[in-house]
Design a protein around this motif. Structure first.
Motif, PDB file in Angstrom:
ATOM      1  N   ARG A   1      32.927  67.509 125.570  1.00 50.02           N
ATOM      2  CA  ARG A   1      31.540  67.772 125.937  1.00 50.02           C
ATOM      3  C   ARG A   1      30.655  66.607 125.487  1.00 50.02           C
ATOM      4  NH1 ARG A   1      30.131  71.925 122.779  1.00 50.02           N
ATOM      5  NH2 ARG A   1      32.144  73.006 122.744  1.00 50.02           N
ATOM      6  N   TYR A   2      30.850  66.194 124.249  1.00 47.57           N
ATOM      7  CA  TYR A   2      30.048  65.105 123.693  1.00 47.57           C
ATOM      8  C   TYR A   2      30.239  63.820 124.495  1.00 47.57           C
ATOM      9  CZ  TYR A   2      28.038  62.029 120.116  1.00 47.57           C
ATOM     10  OH  TYR A   2      27.272  61.124 119.438  1.00 47.57           O
ATOM     11  N   ASP A   3      31.493  63.517 124.793  1.00 47.99           N
ATOM     12  CA  ASP A   3      31.788  62.283 125.521  1.00 47.99           C
ATOM     13  C   ASP A   3      31.228  62.321 126.932  1.00 47.99           C
ATOM     14  OD1 ASP A   3      33.034  61.379 123.277  1.00 47.99           O
ATOM     15  OD2 ASP A   3      35.073  61.739 123.994  1.00 47.99           O
ATOM     16  N   ASP A   4      31.331  63.467 127.573  1.00 50.43           N
ATOM     17  CA  ASP A   4      30.760  63.617 128.912  1.00 50.43           C
ATOM     18  C   ASP A   4      29.256  63.374 128.873  1.00 50.43           C
ATOM     19  OD1 ASP A   4      33.213  64.135 129.881  1.00 50.43           O
ATOM     20  OD2 ASP A   4      32.931  66.282 130.192  1.00 50.43           O
ATOM     21  N   ALA A   5      28.611  63.950 127.888  1.00 58.03           N
ATOM     22  CA  ALA A   5      27.169  63.764 127.756  1.00 58.03           C
ATOM     23  C   ALA A   5      26.838  62.283 127.593  1.00 58.03           C
ATOM     24  CB  ALA A   5      26.648  64.561 126.561  1.00 58.03           C
ATOM     25  N   GLN A   6      27.628  61.576 126.826  1.00 54.71           N
ATOM     26  CA  GLN A   6      27.399  60.148 126.627  1.00 54.71           C
ATOM     27  C   GLN A   6      27.601  59.371 127.914  1.00 54.71           C
ATOM     28  OE1 GLN A   6      26.039  59.213 123.743  1.00 54.71           O
ATOM     29  NE2 GLN A   6      26.186  61.401 123.409  1.00 54.71           N
ATOM     30  N   ASP A   7      28.654  59.702 128.646  1.00 52.00           N
ATOM     31  CA  ASP A   7      28.929  59.031 129.914  1.00 52.00           C
ATOM     32  C   ASP A   7      27.748  59.194 130.850  1.00 52.00           C
ATOM     33  OD1 ASP A   7      31.331  58.339 128.939  1.00 52.00           O
ATOM     34  OD2 ASP A   7      32.505  59.778 130.087  1.00 52.00           O
ATOM     35  N   GLY A   8      27.256  60.416 130.945  1.00 46.29           N
ATOM     36  CA  GLY A   8      26.119  60.702 131.808  1.00 46.29           C
ATOM     37  C   GLY A   8      24.931  59.838 131.455  1.00 46.29           C
ATOM     38  N   ARG A   9      24.751  59.664 130.144  1.00 45.49           N
ATOM     39  CA  ARG A   9      23.607  58.907 129.663  1.00 45.49           C
ATOM     40  C   ARG A   9      23.696  57.436 130.084  1.00 45.49           C
ATOM     41  NH1 ARG A   9      22.258  62.129 124.496  1.00 45.49           N
ATOM     42  NH2 ARG A   9      22.702  63.628 126.111  1.00 45.49           N
ATOM     43  N   ILE A  10      24.943  56.959 130.216  1.00 42.11           N
ATOM     44  CA  ILE A  10      25.129  55.559 130.586  1.00 42.11           C
ATOM     45  C   ILE A  10      25.144  55.377 132.107  1.00 42.11           C
ATOM     46  CG2 ILE A  10      26.751  53.632 130.536  1.00 42.11           C
ATOM     47  CD1 ILE A  10      27.691  54.774 127.792  1.00 42.11           C
ATOM     48  N   ALA A  11      25.990  56.190 132.758  1.00 43.48           N
ATOM     49  CA  ALA A  11      26.205  56.000 134.193  1.00 43.48           C
ATOM     50  C   ALA A  11      25.024  56.476 135.031  1.00 43.48           C
ATOM     51  CB  ALA A  11      27.472  56.743 134.621  1.00 43.48           C
TER      52      ALA A  11
ATOM     53  N   LYS B   1      36.286  58.604 104.428  1.00 43.89           N
ATOM     54  CA  LYS B   1      35.687  58.524 103.095  1.00 43.89           C
ATOM     55  C   LYS B   1      34.534  59.492 102.823  1.00 43.89           C
ATOM     56  CE  LYS B   1      34.698  54.919  99.717  1.00 43.89           C
ATOM     57  NZ  LYS B   1      34.570  53.464  99.528  1.00 43.89           N
ATOM     58  N   TRP B   2      33.703  59.775 103.798  1.00 44.88           N
ATOM     59  CA  TRP B   2      32.502  60.550 103.526  1.00 44.88           C
ATOM     60  C   TRP B   2      32.454  61.906 104.206  1.00 44.88           C
ATOM     61  CZ3 TRP B   2      30.471  58.347  99.539  1.00 44.88           C
ATOM     62  CH2 TRP B   2      30.523  56.954  99.396  1.00 44.88           C
ATOM     63  N   ALA B   3      33.353  62.166 105.131  1.00 44.97           N
ATOM     64  CA  ALA B   3      33.269  63.384 105.941  1.00 44.97           C
ATOM     65  C   ALA B   3      33.317  64.655 105.100  1.00 44.97           C
ATOM     66  CB  ALA B   3      34.385  63.393 106.982  1.00 44.97           C
ATOM     67  N   ALA B   4      34.284  64.759 104.219  1.00 45.21           N
ATOM     68  CA  ALA B   4      34.423  65.975 103.413  1.00 45.21           C
ATOM     69  C   ALA B   4      33.197  66.165 102.520  1.00 45.21           C
ATOM     70  CB  ALA B   4      35.689  65.908 102.564  1.00 45.21           C
ATOM     71  N   LEU B   5      32.703  65.063 102.014  1.00 46.84           N
ATOM     72  CA  LEU B   5      31.519  65.128 101.165  1.00 46.84           C
ATOM     73  C   LEU B   5      30.326  65.683 101.921  1.00 46.84           C
ATOM     74  CD1 LEU B   5      29.727  64.525  98.765  1.00 46.84           C
ATOM     75  CD2 LEU B   5      29.680  62.144  99.451  1.00 46.84           C
TER      76      LEU B   5
ATOM     77  N   THR C   1      30.574  61.287 114.293  1.00 46.52           N
ATOM     78  CA  THR C   1      31.946  61.747 114.511  1.00 46.52           C
ATOM     79  C   THR C   1      32.045  63.246 114.274  1.00 46.52           C
ATOM     80  OG1 THR C   1      32.675  59.610 113.677  1.00 46.52           O
ATOM     81  CG2 THR C   1      34.342  61.311 113.921  1.00 46.52           C
ATOM     82  N   LEU C   2      31.394  63.698 113.205  1.00 48.05           N
ATOM     83  CA  LEU C   2      31.419  65.131 112.906  1.00 48.05           C
ATOM     84  C   LEU C   2      30.681  65.922 113.973  1.00 48.05           C
ATOM     85  CD1 LEU C   2      30.828  64.972 109.050  1.00 48.05           C
ATOM     86  CD2 LEU C   2      32.946  65.610 110.223  1.00 48.05           C
ATOM     87  N   GLU C   3      29.609  65.327 114.486  1.00 43.07           N
ATOM     88  CA  GLU C   3      28.857  65.985 115.551  1.00 43.07           C
ATOM     89  C   GLU C   3      29.705  66.053 116.822  1.00 43.07           C
ATOM     90  OE1 GLU C   3      25.585  63.804 117.065  1.00 43.07           O
ATOM     91  OE2 GLU C   3      24.746  65.492 118.178  1.00 43.07           O
ATOM     92  N   ARG C   4      30.345  64.952 117.122  1.00 40.47           N
ATOM     93  CA  ARG C   4      31.191  64.878 118.304  1.00 40.47           C
ATOM     94  C   ARG C   4      32.264  65.952 118.290  1.00 40.47           C
ATOM     95  NH1 ARG C   4      35.275  61.224 121.470  1.00 40.47           N
ATOM     96  NH2 ARG C   4      36.660  61.013 119.714  1.00 40.47           N
ATOM     97  N   ASP C   5      32.801  66.208 117.114  1.00 34.63           N
ATOM     98  CA  ASP C   5      33.863  67.198 116.998  1.00 34.63           C
ATOM     99  C   ASP C   5      33.324  68.619 116.822  1.00 34.63           C
ATOM    100  OD1 ASP C   5      35.690  65.239 117.351  1.00 34.63           O
ATOM    101  OD2 ASP C   5      36.336  65.121 115.260  1.00 34.63           O
ATOM    102  N   GLY C   6      32.033  68.760 116.973  1.00 35.01           N
ATOM    103  CA  GLY C   6      31.457  70.101 116.948  1.00 35.01           C
ATOM    104  C   GLY C   6      31.393  70.725 115.574  1.00 35.01           C
ATOM    105  N   LEU C   7      31.484  69.917 114.524  1.00 35.26           N
ATOM    106  CA  LEU C   7      31.471  70.463 113.167  1.00 35.26           C
ATOM    107  C   LEU C   7      30.060  70.535 112.605  1.00 35.26           C
ATOM    108  CD1 LEU C   7      34.643  68.643 111.807  1.00 35.26           C
ATOM    109  CD2 LEU C   7      34.432  70.990 112.651  1.00 35.26           C
ATOM    110  N   LEU C   8      29.190  69.688 113.111  1.00 36.40           N
ATOM    111  CA  LEU C   8      27.799  69.818 112.719  1.00 36.40           C
ATOM    112  C   LEU C   8      26.886  69.571 113.899  1.00 36.40           C
ATOM    113  CD1 LEU C   8      26.538  66.741 112.443  1.00 36.40           C
ATOM    114  CD2 LEU C   8      27.713  66.792 110.253  1.00 36.40           C
ATOM    115  N   ARG C   9      25.642  69.992 113.748  1.00 38.65           N
ATOM    116  CA  ARG C   9      24.660  69.908 114.816  1.00 38.65           C
ATOM    117  C   ARG C   9      23.518  69.017 114.350  1.00 38.65           C
ATOM    118  NH1 ARG C   9      24.931  74.776 116.357  1.00 38.65           N
ATOM    119  NH2 ARG C   9      24.205  75.421 114.293  1.00 38.65           N
TER     120      ARG C   9
END
Lengths: 132, 132
Positions: A120-130, B29-33, B66-74
DNA sequence: CGGTATCCGGTTGGATACTG
DNA sequence: CAGTATCCAACCGGATACCG
């Protein structure tokens, strides 16, 4: 109980923090795999190399040495020809199986959601570029 | 139950293996923190920077993205001046707290033994070089 | 305030070749 | 069999400077 984030933070900020030390060990590419493989008992170097498949001897040796250094596994050289070296979990190493299993269970149950979020995140990024 | 090592190995060998994906995320290095810090609620970028202390904005941003991309934080941008951006755990991210706590508890109870083993190992190596 | 851009040194993992 | 030696590319985390 002292499980508040503030406590953990003071903790994790320290480079010698237990969590940091353990994550550093478990986080590298092959360590967790090797610990998992050794759950069922001792393995020879060549067995490990075979099971792990793609890992080069150098990297496998490195990983094994680090785990040995930290007391998580034991290296036993059998004086015979051809040489035979067995690796097995120490008692300490064996206790790591449980927390690792906990993480693995989380992973198995939630990785799909993570990967979906990623797409989902990557798709959103692609949209933002393309499309923009 | 399918918790035999062979199953896990077949699993972990796959680069897309759940455990690998999760360890890769949690291992840096910082993700868990950051996840730990966010346990108590949302934090602003500058708060995180302050709490983590030494991390540079670039690296903090990277980790957060990265954490946002993986849906772990908003990440929530509040349209106001001066700008305000809040980071908070998603429900998915919050479920990671428990496995992380398990690992942390193992670490707290066993890191001393690990470090002792490390010293023993290093001393043995020194002896091998200096005294031999 | 909350980032991004650029550059950079150290570490990690790997390819390849060789050895006790 | 069980490694070691050498070389190398990619990646990571960081320093510094600048921007909307």
């Amino acid at each position: 109980m002292d499980t508040k984030a503030a406590d953990m933070v003071g903790n994790v900020l320290d480079p010698n923090c237990p969590s940091r030390v353990v994550l550093a060990r478990v986080g590298d590419k092959w360590a967790a795999l090797i610990i998992a493989v050794l759950e069922d008992g001792p393995r020879r170097f060549s067995e490990l190399k075979g099971m792990v498949g793609v890992v080069t001897p150098k990297v496998l040796t490195q990983t094994l040495r680090t785990l040995e250094r930290d007391g998580l596994l034991r290296r036993t050289i059998h004086a015979q020809v051809p040489p035979r070296v067995d690796y097995e979990l120490t008692d300490l190493g064996a206790t790591l199986l449980e927390p690792l299993a906990t993480l693995r269970h989380w992973a198995e149950h939630n990785v799909a959601a993570m990967l979906r979020a990623r797409d989902r995140y990557d798709d959103a990024q692609d949209g933002r570029i393309a499309g923009d």
